[in-house]
Write an enzyme that holds these catalytic residues in place. Sequence first.
Site, short mmCIF file in Angstrom:
data_model
loop_
_atom_site.label_atom_id
_atom_site.label_comp_id
_atom_site.label_asym_id
_atom_site.label_seq_id
_atom_site.Cartn_x
_atom_site.Cartn_y
_atom_site.Cartn_z
N LYS A 88 -77.46 -48.84 119.39
CA LYS A 88 -76.55 -49.81 118.78
C LYS A 88 -76.82 -51.14 119.46
O LYS A 88 -76.81 -51.24 120.68
CB LYS A 88 -75.08 -49.43 118.98
CG LYS A 88 -74.15 -50.49 118.39
CD LYS A 88 -72.72 -50.02 118.27
CE LYS A 88 -71.93 -50.24 119.53
NZ LYS A 88 -70.49 -50.03 119.33
N ASN A 180 -47.31 -55.19 124.48
CA ASN A 180 -48.53 -55.99 124.44
C ASN A 180 -48.34 -57.30 125.17
O ASN A 180 -47.24 -57.87 125.18
CB ASN A 180 -48.95 -56.26 122.98
CG ASN A 180 -50.38 -56.79 122.91
OD1 ASN A 180 -51.26 -56.29 123.61
ND2 ASN A 180 -50.61 -57.81 122.11
N SER A 220 -58.03 -56.14 126.46
CA SER A 220 -59.18 -56.75 127.14
C SER A 220 -58.74 -57.32 128.49
O SER A 220 -59.24 -58.34 128.94
CB SER A 220 -59.79 -57.83 126.25
OG SER A 220 -58.78 -58.68 125.76
N MET A 240 -58.80 -47.01 127.11
CA MET A 240 -59.93 -47.25 126.22
C MET A 240 -60.45 -48.68 126.27
O MET A 240 -61.52 -48.97 125.74
CB MET A 240 -59.52 -46.94 124.77
CG MET A 240 -58.96 -45.54 124.56
SD MET A 240 -60.07 -44.22 125.10
CE MET A 240 -61.46 -44.44 124.01
N THR A 242 -61.24 -50.72 128.93
CA THR A 242 -62.16 -51.15 129.98
C THR A 242 -63.57 -50.62 129.74
O THR A 242 -63.83 -49.44 129.91
CB THR A 242 -61.61 -50.71 131.36
OG1 THR A 242 -60.36 -51.38 131.55
CG2 THR A 242 -62.55 -51.08 132.48
N LYS A 247 -63.13 -55.51 134.06
CA LYS A 247 -61.92 -55.25 133.26
C LYS A 247 -61.08 -54.15 133.93
O LYS A 247 -61.63 -53.28 134.62
CB LYS A 247 -62.29 -54.79 131.84
CG LYS A 247 -62.72 -55.91 130.91
CD LYS A 247 -62.90 -55.37 129.50
CE LYS A 247 -63.46 -56.42 128.57
NZ LYS A 247 -63.83 -55.86 127.26
#
Length: 342
Positions: A88, A180, A220, A240, A242, A247
């Site tokens: 990818k 969030n 993020s 999920m 990092t 991060k």
Amino acid sequence: MKCCGRFRHAEKLTKSQRKNKMIVVPEKVIPNLIDRHVAFNAVEKVFAAMSNGEACNFPVIREDIGYADALYGFKSGFDKAGMALGLKSGGYWPGNEARGLSNHQSTVFLFDADTGQVKAMVGGNYLTAVRTAAASSVSIKHLARENSKVLGMIGAGHQSVFQLRSAVEQRNFERIIGWNYHPEMLSRLEDVCAEIGLAFESVTLDELGAQADVIISITSSFAPILKAAQVKAGTHLACMGTDTKGKQEVEAELIADATLFTDQIAQAITIGECQHAIADGSLTEDRITEIGAVINGTHSGRTSADEITLFDGTGVGLQDLAVATAAVELALKSGDAIEFDF
Ligand code: NAD
């Protein structure tokens, strides 16, 4: 690319005619081809193959290209069980949104493992979201308590809705709660919950940790969001977001306390959530298990209702190859693939 003359719809060709042919599966047809079930099965299978030693990810390349603030790279590998060889290619272009494009851009290339000939080029943007959601979903299937009722979501960006839709298929969740960094984005999750008939509530991090049986983090962030003291016993976490050095979504102490699983240990300790606990010395890599071992039954996974299990989902190239291979097969059947001499 138009289907005329040299460019033919692939389903019209037999397998032997397909030699020296290149198949293209355009980004726009992929959402109609790959559903969550297909992605889940492809990802679960390739994690198992990685654990069996039948599939191997090659070292990741990710570089700052020194132009347009872009990060560009490759994730590649070979899955002998699924006969998927490829890569990818893609990265992050922060200026894209202003152009009406997604900041993340990726394309999958598949090669014939017998000859090295290029076989297919497949749009990778939608596939990235579904294969990432499939990974956390696989972890919930194998590691969360069966009686999990409350799902806690940390993050409300592009990936979060894919994560949510996939997760709710694994347990009989009764309620979704969310937090969030940018609270206004939580309406995204609320809309999906309304569509699928589940109650949604915006909560504080303390409330999220105290109530959730399963937590997915998909942000993020470069600093810990969730603290060890906020998480109750028996929780399963799928971290999920990092996927790069630096991060971080959860406190290193939470990593040190949990029973740890990942897609690939080499990535978890360098670019995944485990990198920080490794760096501060509170974790050694022998405490991390690849989820494929649980899928194959060579590791027992969760062993008690009180245990905190944590899946560090870093995102491996083989996941991309697995879902891209499925997309090619389905596109050949549906007539959505485009094929030409190459
Ligand atoms: P996005 O840009 O659409 O959303 C970003 C999310 O992070 C939002 O919820 C935003 O509010 C939050 N956020 C931004 N700055 C923050 C901060 N300082 N502190 C805490 N939260 C913050 O991104 P996305 O496409 O949803 O991707 C989310 C993350 O998942 C990214 O880090 C991306 O690289 C990662 N990702 C991982 C995989 C994998 O396989 N593990 C695959 C795809 C994406």
